[in-house]
Design a protein around this motif. Sequence first.
Motif, mmCIF file in Angstrom:
data_model
loop_
_atom_site.group_PDB
_atom_site.id
_atom_site.type_symbol
_atom_site.label_atom_id
_atom_site.label_comp_id
_atom_site.label_asym_id
_atom_site.label_seq_id
_atom_site.Cartn_x
_atom_site.Cartn_y
_atom_site.Cartn_z
ATOM 1 N N ARG A 117 8.424 8.232 0.121
ATOM 2 C CA ARG A 117 7.914 7.296 1.124
ATOM 3 C C ARG A 117 7.413 8.035 2.372
ATOM 4 N N ALA A 118 8.135 9.067 2.781
ATOM 5 C CA ALA A 118 7.684 9.862 3.938
ATOM 6 C C ALA A 118 6.381 10.592 3.617
ATOM 7 N N LEU A 119 6.290 11.141 2.410
ATOM 8 C CA LEU A 119 5.052 11.810 1.990
ATOM 9 C C LEU A 119 3.897 10.822 1.920
ATOM 10 N N ALA A 120 4.184 9.605 1.448
ATOM 11 C CA ALA A 120 3.153 8.577 1.362
ATOM 12 C C ALA A 120 2.654 8.196 2.752
ATOM 13 N N VAL A 125 0.831 -1.205 0.000
ATOM 14 C CA VAL A 125 0.000 0.000 0.000
ATOM 15 C C VAL A 125 0.867 1.256 0.000
ATOM 16 N N ILE A 126 1.870 1.311 0.876
ATOM 17 C CA ILE A 126 2.691 2.528 0.931
ATOM 18 C C ILE A 126 3.499 2.711 -0.352
ATOM 19 N N GLU A 127 3.911 1.619 -0.980
ATOM 20 C CA GLU A 127 4.628 1.730 -2.254
ATOM 21 C C GLU A 127 3.705 2.247 -3.354
ATOM 22 N N ASN A 128 2.448 1.824 -3.339
ATOM 23 C CA ASN A 128 1.478 2.326 -4.304
ATOM 24 C C ASN A 128 1.262 3.828 -4.125
ATOM 25 N N VAL A 129 1.123 4.245 -2.887
ATOM 26 C CA VAL A 129 0.886 5.669 -2.616
ATOM 27 C C VAL A 129 2.112 6.492 -2.984
ATOM 28 N N ALA A 130 3.295 5.971 -2.708
ATOM 29 C CA ALA A 130 4.536 6.698 -3.003
ATOM 30 C C ALA A 130 4.717 6.935 -4.494
ATOM 31 N N LEU A 131 4.087 6.085 -5.329
ATOM 32 C CA LEU A 131 4.188 6.279 -6.779
ATOM 33 C C LEU A 131 3.664 7.643 -7.205
ATOM 34 N N GLY A 132 2.702 8.167 -6.452
ATOM 35 C CA GLY A 132 2.122 9.454 -6.820
ATOM 36 C C GLY A 132 3.000 10.642 -6.506
ATOM 37 N N ALA A 179 -3.495 10.065 -4.687
ATOM 38 C CA ALA A 179 -3.795 11.316 -5.393
ATOM 39 C C ALA A 179 -3.368 12.525 -4.576
ATOM 40 N N LEU A 180 -3.563 12.470 -3.269
ATOM 41 C CA LEU A 180 -3.272 13.618 -2.411
ATOM 42 C C LEU A 180 -1.784 13.813 -2.167
ATOM 43 N N VAL A 181 -0.987 12.747 -2.321
ATOM 44 C CA VAL A 181 0.432 12.830 -1.995
ATOM 45 C C VAL A 181 1.156 13.833 -2.891
#
Length: 234
Positions: free
Chosen positions: A96-99, A82-89, A132-134
Amino acid sequence: MNALVDIRRLRRSFGGPAVLDGIDLKIAQGEFVALLGRSGSGKSTLLRVLAGLDTAPAQKLEIPARRSVVFQEPRLLPWKSVIENVALGARKPDARALAGAALADVSLSHRRDAWPLTLSGGEAQRASLARALVRSPDLLLLDEPFAALDALTRLRMHDLVFDLWRKHHPAILLVTHDVWEAVALADRILVLDQGRFSHEIRVDIEHPRRRGDPQASLIETGLLRELGVELSHV
């Protein structure tokens, strides 16, 4: 109005009648706009143009560079956590910290290391929203993001999106078939019909908006009529 989005005479066709027939659209910074319309009215086509996923000729087409999209399907990569998916944005060295911060925003920190296929529908959509928000978008585009969720989860997502909008204050364009969803969330509601805006209304009701409120019910009923739905009990 200080327009973040400014479109004039936008037209899009796919070889037949125009799907978008010379429309004009302005969205102010921080404004929450909902877009309603029957199936095939051009809602998703307009969103794709705003997202940069489709092109169309226009007399003027001003769209902010920082924009993100949340689709009806979460579209998470199953081989990434999940965190890797979010970090893609994020597309930044500190992605990773932003995610992690974005996951905290959507109350999903406890699932950061989970695999997407183990998430519930609501969790997967929250992860998609975090992705999207990241990017800290100026314009957040929501393409029927709650349509596949059960009624209770959908209401919780409404509250989450409203809280995130109030905290980060991007401009939002929400494409939806749910008239109440539009009334509950948006500052302004547009109805798209045969490639043109046929109706526009501002919703000057304080939040939280509840069903049963006379003013909200009046707006909802009027929008349903604009969409060709007559309620026998109204």
